[in-house]
Design a protein around this motif. Structure first.
Motif, mmCIF file in Angstrom:
data_model
loop_
_atom_site.group_PDB
_atom_site.id
_atom_site.type_symbol
_atom_site.label_atom_id
_atom_site.label_comp_id
_atom_site.label_asym_id
_atom_site.label_seq_id
_atom_site.Cartn_x
_atom_site.Cartn_y
_atom_site.Cartn_z
ATOM 1 N N PHE A 21 38.745 27.636 40.404
ATOM 2 C CA PHE A 21 37.672 28.618 40.534
ATOM 3 C C PHE A 21 38.174 30.049 40.623
ATOM 4 N N ILE A 22 39.459 30.274 40.834
ATOM 5 C CA ILE A 22 40.071 31.596 40.670
ATOM 6 C C ILE A 22 41.327 31.360 39.834
ATOM 7 N N LEU A 23 41.227 31.578 38.552
ATOM 8 C CA LEU A 23 42.349 31.346 37.659
ATOM 9 C C LEU A 23 43.528 32.233 38.061
ATOM 10 N N GLY A 24 44.704 31.620 38.185
ATOM 11 C CA GLY A 24 45.894 32.376 38.551
ATOM 12 C C GLY A 24 45.966 32.718 40.019
ATOM 13 N N ALA A 25 45.457 31.832 40.885
ATOM 14 C CA ALA A 25 45.456 32.113 42.317
ATOM 15 C C ALA A 25 45.972 30.919 43.109
ATOM 16 N N SER A 51 44.302 38.538 37.729
ATOM 17 C CA SER A 51 43.394 37.492 38.197
ATOM 18 C C SER A 51 42.192 38.113 38.897
ATOM 19 N N VAL A 52 41.050 37.421 38.804
ATOM 20 C CA VAL A 52 39.789 37.917 39.343
ATOM 21 C C VAL A 52 39.119 36.818 40.168
ATOM 22 N N ALA A 53 38.689 37.153 41.380
ATOM 23 C CA ALA A 53 37.844 36.247 42.158
ATOM 24 C C ALA A 53 36.419 36.425 41.645
ATOM 25 N N TRP A 99 39.928 41.857 42.534
ATOM 26 C CA TRP A 99 40.784 41.478 41.425
ATOM 27 C C TRP A 99 42.080 42.269 41.463
ATOM 28 N N ASN A 100 43.083 41.673 40.831
ATOM 29 C CA ASN A 100 44.413 42.264 40.769
ATOM 30 C C ASN A 100 44.479 43.170 39.545
ATOM 31 N N THR A 101 44.871 44.416 39.736
ATOM 32 C CA THR A 101 44.969 45.363 38.624
ATOM 33 C C THR A 101 46.412 45.536 38.143
ATOM 34 N N SER A 102 47.343 44.877 38.793
ATOM 35 C CA SER A 102 48.760 45.022 38.438
ATOM 36 C C SER A 102 49.130 44.108 37.277
#
Length: 134
Positions: A21-25, A51-53, A99-102
């Motif tokens: 449900f959170i890809l890449g988490a 990645s984005v919640a 979400w991660n902006t890096s």
């Protein structure tokens, strides 16, 4: 005194795969029922670059603290930049996401919810699912 561990590293706690449900988490429970805190759950989420919640809302408020990386936090219609050392408050019934902006480092967030708020939306009961991702 019983053999109870009172200190440890977050990365040594069991990994909970939340990539469905959170890809890449990834997620780890720091404190919660059965682990020193019966009424709340303190979780550590690590999001890989970009990645984005998913946006979600629920009937309880919760608090979060960014302890690594940089990203964005949206609560209601307002978007904020976040980085290590920033705190976030989510009012009850208010849509929010982060979400991660890096493109290089993980976004690391500690999040506290009441114990009923620690659910996987894909396996939650019908009553819990109406809250969205929790």
């Amino acid at each position: 005194m019983q053999n109870v561990k009172y200190v440890g590293k977050i990365d040594d706690l069991p990994l909970i795969d939340c990539s469905d449900f959170i890809l890449g988490a990834e997620k780890r429970i720091i404190f919660g029922p059965g682990q020193f805190w019966d009424t709340y759950v303190m979780r550590c989420f690590k999001l890989e670059p970009y990645s984005v919640a998913p946006p979600n809302q629920h009937p309880w408020e919760h608090q979060a603290l960014c302890i690594g990386g940089e990203g964005k936090f949206m609560v209601g219609d307002t978007e904020y930049d976040i980085a290590s050392g920033y705190w976030m408050h989510v009012p009850s019934n208010c849509e929010h996401t982060f979400w991660n902006t890096s493109d290089k480092e993980q976004l690391v967030i500690i999040c506290i919810v009441p114990k009923e708020g620690d659910v996987n939306p894909l396996t939650a009961s019908p009553a819990q699912k109406k809250c969205g991702f929790c």
